[in-house]
Design an enzyme around this catalytic site. Structure first.
Site, mmCIF file in Angstrom:
data_model
loop_
_atom_site.group_PDB
_atom_site.id
_atom_site.type_symbol
_atom_site.label_atom_id
_atom_site.label_comp_id
_atom_site.label_asym_id
_atom_site.label_seq_id
_atom_site.Cartn_x
_atom_site.Cartn_y
_atom_site.Cartn_z
ATOM 1 C CB SER A 95 -15.506 -4.805 0.710
ATOM 2 O OG SER A 95 -16.667 -4.272 1.309
ATOM 3 N N GLY A 134 -11.740 -11.808 11.437
ATOM 4 C CA GLY A 134 -11.214 -10.962 12.499
ATOM 5 C C GLY A 134 -9.729 -11.139 12.733
ATOM 6 C CG LEU A 135 -5.207 -10.595 11.096
ATOM 7 C CD1 LEU A 135 -4.704 -11.672 12.056
ATOM 8 C CD2 LEU A 135 -4.596 -10.796 9.701
ATOM 9 C CB THR A 168 -15.673 -5.962 5.834
ATOM 10 O OG1 THR A 168 -14.855 -4.819 5.599
ATOM 11 C CG2 THR A 168 -16.798 -5.988 4.818
ATOM 12 C CD GLU A 367 -7.884 -7.442 2.879
ATOM 13 O OE1 GLU A 367 -7.061 -8.086 3.556
ATOM 14 O OE2 GLU A 367 -9.115 -7.568 3.016
ATOM 15 C CG PHE A 387 8.365 -6.182 7.554
ATOM 16 C CD1 PHE A 387 7.221 -5.442 7.385
ATOM 17 C CD2 PHE A 387 8.819 -6.964 6.519
ATOM 18 C CE1 PHE A 387 6.519 -5.470 6.184
ATOM 19 C CE2 PHE A 387 8.133 -6.996 5.306
ATOM 20 C CZ PHE A 387 6.980 -6.256 5.146
#
Length: 389
Positions: A95, A134-135, A168, A367, A387
């Site tokens: 990662s 950063g999401l 991460t 992810e 969705f």
């Protein structure tokens, strides 16, 4: 005579000499620099990110599939093989490579200005600078469109307020690619982590990906110049395209964890005797091995198909979703089955199987969860989005 799982179908014949060389290089690095130490890193919940990044950078593994700015410009298949071999050592260490190259570097490479690329990418490719992406937010994981982080204009500057979670590399990063909502929609920024108001706290007490630095980011009125904004990132499609890039590496990487579990279980079963003979000679054990080897090879063929298409014409997001959904789901099933073959020893840190299984619990989720990828495929098959309801 016993053969490895991939040898059953002569899958090596699908690779070029250059791809085999890349695989051999990364396998050697993983064997020398990761495997002897990773069980201890995992147990302590610490990993020498900067030392590893410098070593990986010297070998051209960071952003290796990108072109220019010190990046190797390797093929998608070569990058996939690198992910497979590194994740065979540990998902958390893989990662580091994925987040650095396929998220942070890719976002700057794809959407940044020339000045941003020159500023950040050569140092990141060399491993001298660490990046994070950063999401994800504490309350918004699978629904990034609902992000609460805000960017507002203040004269010629931008002010960022909000927070990101499960990021991460955040505790050690030099630059953070931050996504925020502004009046014009979702925008991205390359944020130097020494900017006043930016803070990253390491997440402790993880039971998975312990050989990886994970952080929570707080943005408290972070003031940035316009030059920090990624100029070509317009709307949510920009960060989602970065996720697609990272998911491709996971399609391959998860196979490495599964292969290492299977190799470990086969070796163990050959030496472990019960009822007067090795357990590898029992029918039920061989049936397990046969089923796992088949799923591993099918996953490899799927990854190879996606890799060749990526290099030839590119991939659509739903194609990567299919690969991530299948390969991670099968990898974690293989890890769990291999654990049963080792019995009580399967939970011991002396063997890598439980560590892989725990790591794959995170890989299954990040992810894009399995459910999200199922809905992506379902929308393609039906033409209807599930969705929002």
């Amino acid at each position: 005579m016993a053969v490895s799982a991939f040898d059953l179908l002569d899958l090596d014949s699908l690779l070029t000499d250059e791809e085999r060389d890349v695989r051999a290089l990364v396998r050697r690095v993983a064997d020398d620099r990761v495997r002897p130490y990773v069980a201890d890193w995992y147990e302590r919940g610490e990993v020498p990110v900067r030392d590893l990044a410098l070593e990986f950078g010297k070998l051209g593994l960071l952003g290796m599939h990108l072109k220019g700015y010190g990046c190797a410009g390797s093929s998608a298949v070569a990058y996939g093989l690198a992910c497979l071999e590194m994740e065979a050592a540990d998902s958390g260490v893989r990662s580091l490579i994925s987040v650095q190259g396929s998220l942070a570097m890719y976002a700057i490479w794809r959407y940044g200005s020339e000045e941003q690329k020159q500023c950040w990418l050569p140092g990141m490719a060399a491993g001298e600078l660490i990046g994070c992406f950063g999401l994800t937010e504490p309350d918004h994981g699978s629904d990034p469109a609902a992000m609460a982080t805000r960017a507002r204009r203040d004269g010629a500057d931008w002010i960022l307020t909000g927070g990101k979670m499960w990021i991460t590399n955040a505790p050690v990063a030099d630059v953070a690619v931050i996504w925020a909502r502004a009046e014009e929609g979702v925008v991205g920024f390359a944020v130097p982590t020494d900017t006043p108001g930016f803070a990253a706290r390491e997440v402790r007490h993880k039971m998975s990906l312990r050989a990886s630095a994970t952080g929570e980011i707080t943005l408290d009125e972070v003031r940035l110049p316009e030059a920090a904004r990624l100029p070509d990132a317009r709307g949510l499609k920009a960060p989602l395209s970065c996720l697609t890039e990272a998911r491709f590496g996971i399609v391959w990487g998860s196979l490495g964890a599964a292969r290492d579990c299977l190799d470990t279980a086969i070796a163990y079963a050959g030496s472990r005797e019960q009822f007067g003979r090795p357990i590898a000679g029992f029918q039920l054990t061989q049936a397990k091995f046969a089923d796992m080897a088949l799923e591993l090879q099918k996953g490899y063929l799927l990854a190879m198909h996606l890799g060749r298409r990526h290099d030839a014409v590119g991939l659509r997001p739903e194609q990567v979703s299919a690969g991530k959904l299948n390969n991670v789901r099968e990898a974690i099933a293989i890890a769990r089955q291999c654990r049963t073959i080792l019995g009580a020893n399967g939970v011991s840190g002396e063997y890598p199987i439980m560590r892989h299984a725990n790591n794959l619990e995170s890989v299954l989720t990040y992810e894009g969860t399995s459910e999200i990828h199922q809905l992506v495929l379902g929308q393609q098959l039906t033409g209807l989005s599930a969705f929002a309801g």
